[in-house]
Structures are given as C-alpha cells and as structure tokens.
Write a protein that holds these residues in place. Structure first.
Motif, PDB file in Angstrom:
ATOM      1  N   HIS A  94       5.097  -2.475   2.311  1.00  0.00           N
ATOM      2  CA  HIS A  94       5.713  -3.628   1.705  1.00  0.00           C
ATOM      3  C   HIS A  94       4.966  -4.188   0.280  1.00  0.00           C
ATOM      4  CE1 HIS A  94       1.744  -6.136   2.631  1.00  0.00           C
ATOM      5  NE2 HIS A  94       1.801  -5.439   3.804  1.00  0.00           N
ATOM      6  N   ASP A 127      -3.745  -3.223   1.254  1.00  0.00           N
ATOM      7  CA  ASP A 127      -2.498  -3.810   1.896  1.00  0.00           C
ATOM      8  C   ASP A 127      -1.523  -4.112   0.795  1.00  0.00           C
ATOM      9  OD1 ASP A 127      -1.065  -5.017   3.718  1.00  0.00           O
ATOM     10  OD2 ASP A 127      -2.442  -6.752   3.974  1.00  0.00           O
ATOM     11  N   ASN A 128      -0.439  -3.356   0.672  1.00  0.00           N
ATOM     12  CA  ASN A 128      -0.196  -2.430   1.261  1.00  0.00           C
ATOM     13  C   ASN A 128       0.005  -1.103   0.447  1.00  0.00           C
ATOM     14  OD1 ASN A 128       2.661  -1.665   3.548  1.00  0.00           O
ATOM     15  ND2 ASN A 128       0.617  -0.743   3.680  1.00  0.00           N
ATOM     16  N   GLU A 160       6.359  -9.586   3.553  1.00  0.00           N
ATOM     17  CA  GLU A 160       5.380  -9.126   4.756  1.00  0.00           C
ATOM     18  C   GLU A 160       4.473 -10.048   5.064  1.00  0.00           C
ATOM     19  OE1 GLU A 160       3.058  -7.358   7.639  1.00  0.00           O
ATOM     20  OE2 GLU A 160       2.322  -7.794   5.633  1.00  0.00           O
ATOM     21  N   GLU A 161       3.772 -10.859   3.932  1.00  0.00           N
ATOM     22  CA  GLU A 161       2.799 -11.420   4.190  1.00  0.00           C
ATOM     23  C   GLU A 161       2.911 -12.867   4.522  1.00  0.00           C
ATOM     24  OE1 GLU A 161       0.020 -10.060   4.527  1.00  0.00           O
ATOM     25  OE2 GLU A 161      -0.234  -8.556   3.269  1.00  0.00           O
ATOM     26  N   ASP A 189       0.555   0.209   7.992  1.00  0.00           N
ATOM     27  CA  ASP A 189       0.112  -1.286   7.464  1.00  0.00           C
ATOM     28  C   ASP A 189      -0.777  -1.721   8.241  1.00  0.00           C
ATOM     29  OD1 ASP A 189       0.306  -3.499   5.912  1.00  0.00           O
ATOM     30  OD2 ASP A 189       1.599  -4.593   7.140  1.00  0.00           O
TER      31      ASP A 189
END
Ligand SMILES: [Zn+2]
Length: 407
Positions: A94, A127-128, A160-161, A189
């Motif tokens: 991501h 991340d990431n 994604e977060e 991830d």
C-alpha cells in the motif's frame, strides 16, 4: 540463470532501490480521514517506476473520493507474463501512510528520510515502503536476468491505513476477475524480526461498549446514589474472571495462543471529585479464537452484566461497537505458503512457520473471497511509531525473497 545471479542483480540495484524508497517516502500520502490530500502525488512516482519495467498489462482501478483534490484514490495493478501463465504471484503493498504523530518524538523530519548506520528512518519506510520498493526492484532484477517463471502481478493500493474500502476492497469489488483461487497472493505488510512468521490466520474481533446507568449525587451521601464507577470496576473484574473461565481454549498456532478480552477505553464521567458518577462507559476489545462463536462471548458478557447490575442496583447496557468474523485461514500447505517458506529458507536460512495473529490485516479481504493470501516480511517492527525505520539489509533480503518466488 541461477538464483545466485538474480540475487547479485538485486544487490547491484541496492543504491537505486534505496534512492527510490527515499524519494517516495518524502511525499506524504495521507488519506483524508487522516487530514491528508490522498495518495496521488506519491502514486505518480510509483506508477512511473512500475511503467519503466514495461509490464505486459496494467489496470488502474481508481476509487472515487471527493474528499481529496484529485477526486480519486488510485490503485494500480501491473502484470508481467511468465513462462507458466497458468498462475500469478501477486505482491500487494500500500501507498498510503499514517501521520507522524507528535513531532517532538522524532529525531529527524519524518518526511525527509535519513540513512544512518545501515538503517533508513522516516514515516512509511517500513509501513509499507520497504515492501513496495522491494517488490518493484525484485521484479526488475528478475526481468533483467532470468525472466519470470510464473506471471507476476504488482498490486499497489491506497487507503490501507483507513479501512481499505477505497483500496483493496474496492479493487476486489470492481475487478473480481483479476485474482484467481490458484494465484499465489503475498501481502508483505506485517511480519517478525527474524522473518520466521508466515501469517495465515486471524482471530475474530469483537469490540463492545458497556454503559452503566445509576444515580448521580453528592459524594458525602452515597446512600442516596447508585455509584456507576464502582459497578463498572466490579463488572470489569467479573468479566475478566468469567471470560477466562468460560473460554480457556489455547491454540499454539496463534500468537498469543488464547482468546484475549481487554478492557480498553474508559470515557470521562464526572469532572469533579466530590460527585458520585451516575453514568459510566467503558469498552472491551476482544480477539477471539475462530472456533469460539462471538454469540457465546456476548451471551457470557450479558449474563455477567445482569448479575453485577443486580448486585449494585444499576442498569448495564451492552452495545456491539465492532464485530468482525475472521475469514477461513489460508491453508498451511497452500502453494503460496510453501513457495514463500522455501524462498525465506533459501535467502535467510530461516525455517518459517505458519501462524495466526490477533490483529486484522488487509489479507482478510482476500481470504473472505476464498483467495489464499499470506502475510510476511522481515522487519524491525516499528510501524506507526516515531522514528520508524528499516534495516537496509532487510530491504535487500526481502527483495531477494520476492525475486525467488517470481522465477
Ligand atoms: Zn501497512
């Protein structure tokens, strides 16, 4: 072309890969929920790098979002054909990151990535970013040497977060044809410091709000009140005992092996000390082994609440705040798990094993649709923390693991 030669090619690309990672991590990519402008600026840089590898096909699945200036959250799926075209190795990473948090906790500017003693520091490097860069440069190293053994897909997604609804979930809804049950799906991830955890399963998630209603009054006359904080405190202790007694199951596959029932948030009640509170709210976060039904957990909570409510003369209301049934695990002998374990063994000399975790990962969106996905990476483990960092050795090593799976 042998793997050691491909490995050498990855090493030759070290500086370029690191430069790319530094470049992308200098562009904040925060979703609007995190008061950001979205991923588009960073996405363009990532897409350009992917396009420089001349993928055989490319699909952009942009999710509309009028909260960001560009009006969309970008998602890219690039496909490289292999000699065997029957299956695809997908590596999903991501683009978005979380906010840096309190700037005073950082030793350097979170969006000016800094190399120091073999580590790279900055928001999003682990991340990431690490996996995103490693997957692209692994593809490049393989393309420039042996060529791909199977199809390789690079999936680069947004959001994604903040829930993935405009990222992977959107892609899977719009283009369910892209991913097949026979594909090998890797989501780098989350992972461990030794790289020995192949995460294939998750626990159920249950978050419950408890509201205790009694009677507020002067602290000097408790006999005229119903103290909700005391009732809540007893309730927490009783829940602790009852849930541990009722659901003692252990499964060594998961870390931690038992279900967990944690009291977490406690809302403020009265602002002053000489008032007995007549209203208290707290929450529990439960990570429950998949064999246990969440209905039985809620029933146990209700029965404890009824008993405590009666004992203290208060009313206790339970509300499901969030409930997420874990999808069926990826089988421990799924092709992606076996291929990954072999690659990790070859590159790192580590015997990796399939595990389950308590947290939720984006891989659940695949598993929910019957697509076997595994979560793995070798990392320092400092996602979302201040002074987020990666080891450059891991960046290279993980790129080699990905490359190994591509041939
Ligand atoms: Zn992440």
């Amino acid at each position: 072309m042998s793997f050691p030669e491909i490995s050498r090619r990855v090493e030759e690309l070290r500086d370029e890969c690191l430069r790319f990672l530094i470049h992308i991590c200098s562009i904040p990519a925060l979703g609007p929920t995190n008061q950001g402008q979205g991923e588009m600026e960073k996405y363009h840089v990532v897409r350009e790098m992917v396009r420089s590898l001349n993928p055989d096909s490319e699909v952009e699945v942009h999710a509309p979002d009028d909260r960001v200036p560009d009006g969309v959250r970008p998602n890219l799926l690039a496909l490289f054909h292999g000699k065997d075209t029957s299956r695809t190795l997908w590596i999903l990473t991501h683009i978005d990151v979380v906010p840096p948090g309190d700037p005073s906790l950082w030793d350097s500017d979170p969006f000016k990535p800094l190399v120091k003693d073999g580590f790279l520091y900055g928001r999003g490097v682990e991340d990431n970013g690490q996996s995103l860069a490693a997957s692209i440069f692994a593809a490049r190293a393989v393309k420039e040497t042996s060529g791909f053994g199977i199809n390789v897909g690079l999936a680069l997604v947004s959001d994604e977060e903040t829930g993935s609804l405009l990222g992977l979930d959107y892609v899977l809804n719009q283009r369910p044809d892209l991913f097949k049950p026979d594909d090998l799906i890797l989501v780098p991830d989350a992972g461990s410091e030794d790289g020995d955890h192949l995460e294939v399963a998750e626990k159920h998630l249950l978050q419950v709000k408890f509201r205790v209603r009694g009677r507020q009054g002067h602290a000097s006359a408790p006999h005229r009140t119903k103290n909700t904080l005391r009732a809540a405190a007893h309730l927490i202790v009783e829940l602790d005992n009852a849930l541990a007694r009722r659901f003692p199951e252990q499964n060594g596959f998961y870390s931690p092996p038992a279900s967990t029932f944690e009291p977490t948030r406690k809302d403020a009640n009265v602002p002053n000390i000489n008032t007995i509170p007549g209203d208290d709210v707290f929450y529990m976060d439960c990570r429950v082994l998949p064999d246990i039904s969440l209905t039985s957990v809620l029933a146990e909570m209700r029965s404890v609440a009824a008993e405590v409510g009666e004992r203290f003369g208060v009313e206790i209301f339970l509300e499901e705040h969030m409930k997420f049934q874990a999808p069926p695990p990826t089988p421990a002998d799924a092709p992606v798990v076996l291929a990954l374990a072999q690659a990790v063994q070859e590159v790192y000399g580590v015997q990796a094993r399939p595990v389950g975790i308590g947290g939720q990962t984006v891989a659940a969106f695949f598993r929910k649709r019957g697509l076997p996905a595994v979560v793995w990476e070798k990392i320092v483990q400092c996602a979302h923390a201040p002074n987020e960092r990666i080891s450059i050795e891991n960046l290279m090593g993980n790129a080699k693991v990905f490359a190994r799976m591509m041939i």
